[in-house]
Design an enzyme around this catalytic site. Structure first.
Site, PDB file in Angstrom:
ATOM      1  N   TYR A 111      -2.297  -0.996   9.985  1.00 57.37           N
ATOM      2  CA  TYR A 111      -2.889  -1.040   8.459  1.00 57.37           C
ATOM      3  C   TYR A 111      -1.214  -1.033   8.056  1.00 57.37           C
ATOM      4  O   TYR A 111      -0.814  -1.783   7.081  1.00 57.37           O
ATOM      5  CB  TYR A 111      -4.076  -0.876   7.666  1.00 57.37           C
ATOM      6  N   SER A 165       0.399  -1.565  -0.045  1.00 59.76           N
ATOM      7  CA  SER A 165       0.180   0.012   0.053  1.00 59.76           C
ATOM      8  C   SER A 165       0.963   1.796   0.129  1.00 59.76           C
ATOM      9  O   SER A 165       1.886   1.437   0.279  1.00 59.76           O
ATOM     10  CB  SER A 165      -0.786  -0.058   1.321  1.00 59.76           C
TER      11      SER A 165
HETATM   12  N1  LIG Z   1      -8.702  -0.728  -2.610  1.00 56.93           N
HETATM   13  C1  LIG Z   1      -7.657   0.021  -2.104  1.00 56.93           C
HETATM   14  O1  LIG Z   1      -7.762   1.755  -2.309  1.00 56.93           O
HETATM   15  C2  LIG Z   1      -5.923  -0.234  -1.533  1.00 56.93           C
HETATM   16  C3  LIG Z   1      -5.182   0.666  -1.656  1.00 56.93           C
HETATM   17  C4  LIG Z   1      -3.924  -0.203  -1.015  1.00 56.93           C
HETATM   18  C5  LIG Z   1      -3.688  -1.346  -0.752  1.00 56.93           C
HETATM   19  N2  LIG Z   1      -4.897  -2.267  -0.906  1.00 56.93           N
HETATM   20  C6  LIG Z   1      -4.561  -3.497  -0.944  1.00 56.93           C
HETATM   21  O2  LIG Z   1      -4.422  -4.145  -2.438  1.00 56.93           O
HETATM   22  C7  LIG Z   1      -5.683  -5.692  -1.839  1.00 56.93           C
HETATM   23  C8  LIG Z   1      -7.220  -6.019  -2.182  1.00 56.93           C
HETATM   24  O3  LIG Z   1      -7.911  -4.867  -1.294  1.00 56.93           O
HETATM   25  P1  LIG Z   1      -9.157  -4.659  -1.905  1.00 56.93           P
HETATM   26  O4  LIG Z   1      -9.485  -3.079  -2.216  1.00 56.93           O
HETATM   27  O5  LIG Z   1      -9.386  -4.707  -3.685  1.00 56.93           O
HETATM   28  O6  LIG Z   1      -9.920  -4.922  -1.175  1.00 56.93           O
HETATM   29  P2  LIG Z   1     -11.281  -6.197  -1.287  1.00 56.93           P
HETATM   30  O7  LIG Z   1     -12.337  -6.032   0.412  1.00 56.93           O
HETATM   31  O8  LIG Z   1     -12.751  -5.091  -1.876  1.00 56.93           O
HETATM   32  O9  LIG Z   1     -10.614  -7.171  -1.525  1.00 56.93           O
HETATM   33  C9  LIG Z   1      -9.695  -8.014  -0.273  1.00 56.93           C
HETATM   34  C10 LIG Z   1     -10.332  -9.810  -0.985  1.00 56.93           C
HETATM   35  O10 LIG Z   1      -9.214 -10.403  -0.029  1.00 56.93           O
HETATM   36  C11 LIG Z   1      -9.972 -11.332   0.893  1.00 56.93           C
HETATM   37  N3  LIG Z   1      -9.702 -11.926   1.452  1.00 56.93           N
HETATM   38  C12 LIG Z   1      -9.852 -11.187   3.049  1.00 56.93           C
HETATM   39  N4  LIG Z   1      -9.380 -12.367   4.130  1.00 56.93           N
HETATM   40  C13 LIG Z   1      -8.775 -13.475   3.459  1.00 56.93           C
HETATM   41  C14 LIG Z   1      -8.150 -14.678   3.408  1.00 56.93           C
HETATM   42  N5  LIG Z   1      -8.368 -14.688   5.538  1.00 56.93           N
HETATM   43  N6  LIG Z   1      -8.285 -15.310   3.163  1.00 56.93           N
HETATM   44  C15 LIG Z   1      -8.140 -15.347   1.539  1.00 56.93           C
HETATM   45  N7  LIG Z   1      -8.652 -13.965   0.937  1.00 56.93           N
HETATM   46  C16 LIG Z   1      -9.431 -13.223   2.176  1.00 56.93           C
HETATM   47  C17 LIG Z   1     -11.807 -10.678   0.295  1.00 56.93           C
HETATM   48  O11 LIG Z   1     -12.238 -11.573   0.755  1.00 56.93           O
HETATM   49  C18 LIG Z   1     -11.477  -9.744  -0.582  1.00 56.93           C
HETATM   50  O12 LIG Z   1     -12.246 -11.179  -1.681  1.00 56.93           O
HETATM   51  C19 LIG Z   1      -5.442  -5.930  -0.801  1.00 56.93           C
HETATM   52  O13 LIG Z   1      -4.586  -6.144   0.020  1.00 56.93           O
HETATM   53  C20 LIG Z   1      -5.259  -3.813   0.407  1.00 56.93           C
HETATM   54  O14 LIG Z   1      -4.919  -3.789   0.919  1.00 56.93           O
HETATM   55  C21 LIG Z   1      -6.304  -1.651  -1.549  1.00 56.93           C
END
Ligand SMILES: NC(=O)c1ccc[n+]([C@@H]2O[C@H](COP(=O)([O-])OP(=O)(O)OC[C@H]3O[C@@H](n4cnc5c(N)ncnc54)[C@H](O)[C@@H]3O)[C@@H](O)[C@H]2O)c1
Length: 261
Positions: free
Chosen positions: A155, A142
């Site tokens: 986080y 991130s």
């Molecule tokens: N969306 C953003 O703006 C953003 C920004 C920075 C970083 N991120 C990172 O990107 C990644 C994806 O984020 P996102 O926004 O798509 O989130 P999201 O919540 O839409 O998707 C996350 C996915 O991870 C799965 N998950 C959670 N716990 C789990 C587990 N124990 N085992 C298996 N799967 C599991 C969830 O079921 C979900 O499908 C994450 O690592 C997040 O920290 C996202």
């Protein structure tokens, strides 16, 4: 011809959000994609849609916190697809809370998914990748590894951890001559379920962050997917231990904090 024909990639958290964008993009380049998640219905639906579009995709239940779950996944992929070329450690959770409010249970919960999960995944796939002659591991961190808000206490720490684990693993593999590259992607605000969460949307810090993005908008899962394809493919053949920030330029600008007090 896609850039990833004959390649097999696992995407954790690929049922939706950024992981969904990664799964779509990897499939579009010819990869066979295994979506691994705890969201079974959404994952099955995504894999089914991808197959209907002529791609190779399937869904497997995986809880990234459990070593047994990883072992079953890797054994299954090796038995079915016969190789593992890519791992996208994308599954992640967020608990926006400051250091004084946070509990050790919350910290443990975040670390279990965001840091121990990728650790287990890396250990599970390395032997299979080595057997296949190499691979690419892509850890989703991130931009909170470079930007601090009070509410990114837990986080941000978990993401700083995975960013560092990326580098030590990259050097470990490179020095062994494994032909396994390990890099991290550092997304900024993207339009996914995590940010669509009303509790998160309502936070003045989140609104201010979006307003501060030099490109003036959030990223899209499809844009994230293109970066994943780049790191998974030979286009990034000389890149390992790298951090790629996909945040519309946010990390390099400074802005006045809206919520002092
Ligand atoms: N969306 C953003 O703006 C953003 C920004 C920075 C970083 N991120 C990172 O990107 C990644 C994806 O984020 P996102 O926004 O798509 O989130 P999201 O919540 O839409 O998707 C996350 C996915 O991870 C799965 N998950 C959670 N716990 C789990 C587990 N124990 N085992 C298996 N799967 C599991 C969830 O079921 C979900 O499908 C994450 O690592 C997040 O920290 C996202």
């Amino acid at each position: 011809m896609g850039r990833l024909n004959d390649k097999v990639a696992i995407v954790t958290g690929g049922s939706r959000g950024l992981g969904g964008g990664a799964a779509d993009a990897l499939c579009a380049e010819g990869a066979s994609v295994v979506i691994a998640d705890v969201l079974d219905d959404a994952g099955q639906a995504r894999a089914s849609d991808l197959r209907a579009a002529g791609h190779r995709a399937r869904y497997v239940h995986l809880d990234v916190r459990e070593a047994q779950s990883w072992a079953a996944l890797v054994d299954g992929v090796m038995a079915t697809e016969g190789r593992i070329d890519g791992l996208v450690n994308n599954a992640g959770i967020n608990i926006p809370i400051d250091i004084e409010e946070a509990t050790v249970e919350q910290f443990q919960a975040i670390l279990d998914v965001n840091l121990i999960g990728p650790f287990l995944g890396i250990k599970a796939v390395l032997p299979a990748m080595r057997k296949g002659g190499g691979g690419s591991i892509i850890n989703v961190a991130s931009n909170s590894t470079k930007m601090a808000l009070p509410t990114t206490s837990l986080y941000g720490a978990s993401k700083a951890g995975i960013a560092n684990l990326t580098k030590t693993t990259a050097v470990h593999c490179a020095l062994r001559g494994d032909n396994i590259r390990v890099n991290s992607i550092h997304p900024g605000a993207h339009l996914t379920e995590m940010l669509e969460n009303p509790q998160v949307q309502a936070m003045p810090q989140v609104r201010a962050l979006v307003d501060a993005i030099p490109m003036g908008r959030m990223g899209l899962p499809a844009e994230f997917g293109k970066v994943v394809v780049f790191l998974a493919s030979e286009d990034s053949s000389y890149m390992t231990a790298a951090e790629l920030f996909t945040d519309g330029g946010l990390t390099v600008v400074s802005f006045a904090h809206p919520a002092r007090g």
